[in-house]
Write a protein that holds these residues in place. Structure first.
Motif, PDB file in Angstrom:
ATOM      1  N   LYS A 196       0.831  -1.203   0.000  1.00 51.48           N
ATOM      2  CA  LYS A 196       0.000   0.000   0.000  1.00 51.48           C
ATOM      3  C   LYS A 196       0.868   1.257   0.000  1.00 51.48           C
ATOM      4  O   LYS A 196       0.599   2.224  -0.738  1.00 51.48           O
ATOM      5  N   LYS A 197       1.898   1.247   0.825  1.00 49.82           N
ATOM      6  CA  LYS A 197       2.803   2.401   0.855  1.00 49.82           C
ATOM      7  C   LYS A 197       3.469   2.613  -0.499  1.00 49.82           C
ATOM      8  O   LYS A 197       3.583   3.756  -0.992  1.00 49.82           O
ATOM      9  N   ASN A 198       3.906   1.511  -1.090  1.00 52.14           N
ATOM     10  CA  ASN A 198       4.544   1.597  -2.411  1.00 52.14           C
ATOM     11  C   ASN A 198       3.562   2.101  -3.455  1.00 52.14           C
ATOM     12  O   ASN A 198       3.894   2.950  -4.316  1.00 52.14           O
ATOM     13  N   TYR A 199       2.341   1.603  -3.395  1.00 54.56           N
ATOM     14  CA  TYR A 199       1.298   2.030  -4.332  1.00 54.56           C
ATOM     15  C   TYR A 199       1.019   3.518  -4.180  1.00 54.56           C
ATOM     16  O   TYR A 199       0.915   4.268  -5.165  1.00 54.56           O
ATOM     17  N   GLU A 200       0.865   3.963  -2.955  1.00 54.50           N
ATOM     18  CA  GLU A 200       0.598   5.390  -2.723  1.00 54.50           C
ATOM     19  C   GLU A 200       1.763   6.262  -3.199  1.00 54.50           C
ATOM     20  O   GLU A 200       1.550   7.350  -3.753  1.00 54.50           O
ATOM     21  N   ARG A 204       1.675   9.096  -6.130  1.00 57.37           N
ATOM     22  CA  ARG A 204       2.178  10.464  -5.965  1.00 57.37           C
ATOM     23  C   ARG A 204       3.223  10.802  -7.038  1.00 57.37           C
ATOM     24  O   ARG A 204       3.246  11.922  -7.557  1.00 57.37           O
ATOM     25  N   ASP A 205       4.068   9.818  -7.369  1.00 58.41           N
ATOM     26  CA  ASP A 205       5.060  10.035  -8.432  1.00 58.41           C
ATOM     27  C   ASP A 205       4.360  10.302  -9.769  1.00 58.41           C
ATOM     28  O   ASP A 205       4.785  11.185 -10.562  1.00 58.41           O
ATOM     29  N   LYS A 206       3.289   9.558 -10.057  1.00 59.40           N
ATOM     30  CA  LYS A 206       2.541   9.765 -11.311  1.00 59.40           C
ATOM     31  C   LYS A 206       1.900  11.148 -11.327  1.00 59.40           C
ATOM     32  O   LYS A 206       1.937  11.855 -12.358  1.00 59.40           O
ATOM     33  N   ASP A 207       1.333  11.550 -10.193  1.00 52.65           N
ATOM     34  CA  ASP A 207       0.722  12.875 -10.119  1.00 52.65           C
ATOM     35  C   ASP A 207       1.772  13.969 -10.330  1.00 52.65           C
ATOM     36  O   ASP A 207       1.528  14.965 -11.041  1.00 52.65           O
ATOM     37  N   ASP A 208       2.919  13.779  -9.728  1.00 53.88           N
ATOM     38  CA  ASP A 208       3.989  14.759  -9.917  1.00 53.88           C
ATOM     39  C   ASP A 208       4.436  14.824 -11.376  1.00 53.88           C
ATOM     40  O   ASP A 208       4.700  15.923 -11.926  1.00 53.88           O
ATOM     41  N   ALA A 209       4.504  13.681 -12.013  1.00 49.74           N
ATOM     42  CA  ALA A 209       4.901  13.642 -13.425  1.00 49.74           C
ATOM     43  C   ALA A 209       3.862  14.328 -14.298  1.00 49.74           C
ATOM     44  O   ALA A 209       4.199  15.053 -15.259  1.00 49.74           O
ATOM     45  N   GLU A 210       2.579  14.124 -14.011  1.00 50.29           N
ATOM     46  CA  GLU A 210       1.525  14.773 -14.782  1.00 50.29           C
ATOM     47  C   GLU A 210       1.586  16.285 -14.602  1.00 50.29           C
ATOM     48  O   GLU A 210       1.409  17.062 -15.566  1.00 50.29           O
ATOM     49  N   ALA A 235       5.965   6.554 -14.774  1.00 50.94           N
ATOM     50  CA  ALA A 235       5.251   6.685 -13.500  1.00 50.94           C
ATOM     51  C   ALA A 235       3.880   6.026 -13.558  1.00 50.94           C
ATOM     52  O   ALA A 235       3.445   5.385 -12.588  1.00 50.94           O
ATOM     53  N   LYS A 236       3.182   6.189 -14.727  1.00 51.66           N
ATOM     54  CA  LYS A 236       1.882   5.533 -14.867  1.00 51.66           C
ATOM     55  C   LYS A 236       2.015   4.015 -14.815  1.00 51.66           C
ATOM     56  O   LYS A 236       1.230   3.317 -14.166  1.00 51.66           O
ATOM     57  N   THR A 237       3.052   3.510 -15.489  1.00 54.14           N
ATOM     58  CA  THR A 237       3.264   2.052 -15.488  1.00 54.14           C
ATOM     59  C   THR A 237       3.583   1.563 -14.078  1.00 54.14           C
ATOM     60  O   THR A 237       3.051   0.528 -13.620  1.00 54.14           O
ATOM     61  N   ALA A 238       4.436   2.296 -13.382  1.00 51.24           N
ATOM     62  CA  ALA A 238       4.788   1.900 -12.018  1.00 51.24           C
ATOM     63  C   ALA A 238       3.573   1.957 -11.101  1.00 51.24           C
ATOM     64  O   ALA A 238       3.375   1.089 -10.238  1.00 51.24           O
ATOM     65  N   ALA A 239       2.761   2.996 -11.296  1.00 49.07           N
ATOM     66  CA  ALA A 239       1.558   3.118 -10.474  1.00 49.07           C
ATOM     67  C   ALA A 239       0.589   1.972 -10.750  1.00 49.07           C
ATOM     68  O   ALA A 239      -0.019   1.422  -9.823  1.00 49.07           O
ATOM     69  N   GLU A 240       0.446   1.633 -12.028  1.00 46.77           N
ATOM     70  CA  GLU A 240      -0.440   0.521 -12.378  1.00 46.77           C
ATOM     71  C   GLU A 240       0.097  -0.796 -11.809  1.00 46.77           C
ATOM     72  O   GLU A 240      -0.672  -1.624 -11.276  1.00 46.77           O
ATOM     73  N   ASP A 241       1.416  -0.984 -11.887  1.00 48.46           N
ATOM     74  CA  ASP A 241       1.998  -2.222 -11.348  1.00 48.46           C
ATOM     75  C   ASP A 241       1.851  -2.289  -9.831  1.00 48.46           C
ATOM     76  O   ASP A 241       1.518  -3.341  -9.267  1.00 48.46           O
ATOM     77  N   SER A 242       2.115  -1.139  -9.201  1.00 49.47           N
ATOM     78  CA  SER A 242       1.970  -1.123  -7.740  1.00 49.47           C
ATOM     79  C   SER A 242       0.512  -1.308  -7.335  1.00 49.47           C
ATOM     80  O   SER A 242       0.219  -1.935  -6.297  1.00 49.47           O
ATOM     81  N   ASP A 243      -0.387  -0.797  -8.169  1.00 47.00           N
ATOM     82  CA  ASP A 243      -1.815  -0.991  -7.889  1.00 47.00           C
ATOM     83  C   ASP A 243      -2.190  -2.469  -7.982  1.00 47.00           C
ATOM     84  O   ASP A 243      -2.910  -2.987  -7.127  1.00 47.00           O
TER      85      ASP A 243
END
Length: 389
Positions: A196-200, A204-210, A235-243
């Motif tokens: 969960k921490k990694n996902y969050e 946040r990294d994806k939001d910062d990138a956007e 960042a989107k890929t990492a967020a999707e993977d972490s999700d």
């Protein structure tokens, strides 16, 4: 006054109370039935409880030992603590039985030694002697009964110990399963929280990138924009993977939770059944113990009743008559000692073979000495008078 036979039996039967306690009317009716029982009857055994615990709405373990905290073991720990206390209580009663057995054995041996070594009216005769022999024999029998009771109590303590060890082994299997599932639950919960921490963080990294891409929309440098778009895509890929990883851990944790709940319910049912059985066995053991003590009282009273019977056959007149017949020395008392006059022994001597009492009236008067110097029967020597025969 003789103790009425059956007093102790009645006392022993009085302990034959029903379980659970009944109303006063029922107990009163029960006394009438007890009076019709045989004098040697001992309290009946406690009816055994059903094998399985009855359905109880508010007392089932599985419905009352939960916690909102998924990592909490407070309910399970509370049950285990109670079971440990129950096991300790059984051990204490087991030790009590062993100590009581030692007391009964010492008392029996001391009573046996007293009966066999200590004299008790050993010179008595006839009917009282027979009563004393019965008394010594029955005291010996009572002593043997106490020694036998000690062996019985040790046997009951051994059975209680075996039951306690059996429950310990049964609990050990369930506890091992629960310890493993608790550990698995804790590990999976930690993994899920890390995911969960990694996902969050990835979100946040994806939001910062956007935001960086939006801010760089007016920039002329295409290479910088391209780098921002690549970073955003990454960042989107990492967020999707972490999700996905987070969802996977959530699903795994939910499965572990369901498995833990299922095992917790099973453990609660096992522990409740064990506790039900333990209380039943403990209660029956205590019931049996007091029955054995009552039986000992009844048996002792029956033995002492034999002594009372023998004492009823004791006759004071017969014992005195028996002593007279066995030890009599004669029926003729000694003759009286006659007075013999020193001066006239022949005149006052009693006829041969005839014992007569002293008769002062028939005794002649003593001679009166004369102080005449010429008297032929007397002679003066200084101041004394002497008689010549």
């Amino acid at each position: 006054m003789r103790i009425r036979r059956g007093v102790v039996q009645g006392v022993a039967r009085a302990g034959r109370a029903l379980w659970p306690p009944v109303s006063v009317q029922s107990r009163t009716a029960g006394r009438g039935r007890e009076r019709q029982a045989s004098p040697g009857a001992v309290a009946a055994p406690l009816p055994s409880a059903p094998a399985a615990a009855p359905a109880m709405t508010r007392s089932l373990f599985k419905g009352n030992f939960w916690s909102p905290d998924i990592l909490s073991t407070i309910g399970y720990d509370s049950i285990i603590h109670h079971l440990n206390n129950g096991r300790k209580n059984c051990k204490e009663f087991e030790d009590f039985l062993k100590e009581r057995a030692s007391i009964e054995e010492r008392y029996g041996k001391d009573l046996l030694s007293l009966s066999r070594k200590k004299p008790c009216g050993q010179s008595e005769i006839n009917t009282l002697k027979r009563a004393l022999e019965v008394f010594k024999q029955q005291v010996d029998n009572v002593a043997q009964c106490h020694i036998q009771l000690a062996q019985t109590l040790r046997e009951e303590a051994r059975k209680l110990e075996e039951f306690r060890e059996k429950q310990k082994l049964q609990r050990k299997k369930t506890e091992l399963i629960m310890d493993a599932i608790h550990k698995q639950r804790s590990v999976q919960f930690k993994k899920t929280m890390d995911a969960k921490k990694n996902y969050e963080q990835k979100c946040r990294d994806k939001d910062d990138a956007e935001q960086a891409v939006h801010r760089s929309a007016n920039l002329v440098n295409s290479k910088q924009q391209e780098k921002l778009f690549v970073k955003l895509a990454t960042a989107k890929t990492a967020a999707e993977d972490s999700d996905k990883a987070y969802m996977l851990h959530i699903n795994t944790l939910d499965k572990v939770r369901e498995e833990w709940q299922s095992e917790h319910i099973k453990a609660c049912e096992v522990f409740e059944a064990q506790e039900y059985e333990r209380i039943n066995v403990f209660r029956n053991a205590l019931w049996l113990h007091v029955n054995q003590l009552s039986k000992q009282c009844v048996t002792s009273d029956e033995m002492y009743e034999e002594v009372r019977k023998s004492l009823e056959m004791c006759s004071i007149e017969k014992d005195i008559e028996y002593f007279v017949n066995q030890r009599k020395t004669g029926q003729t008392p000694p003759a009286p000692i006659m007075y013999e006059n020193y001066y006239c022994p022949q005149k006052n001597a009693a006829p041969s073979g005839k014992a007569t009492g002293m008769n002062l009236a028939r005794r002649g008067p003593l001679p009166i000495p004369k102080s005449l110097p010429d008297d032929p029967d007397y002679s003066l020597v200084d101041d004394y008078s002497l008689i010549y025969q």
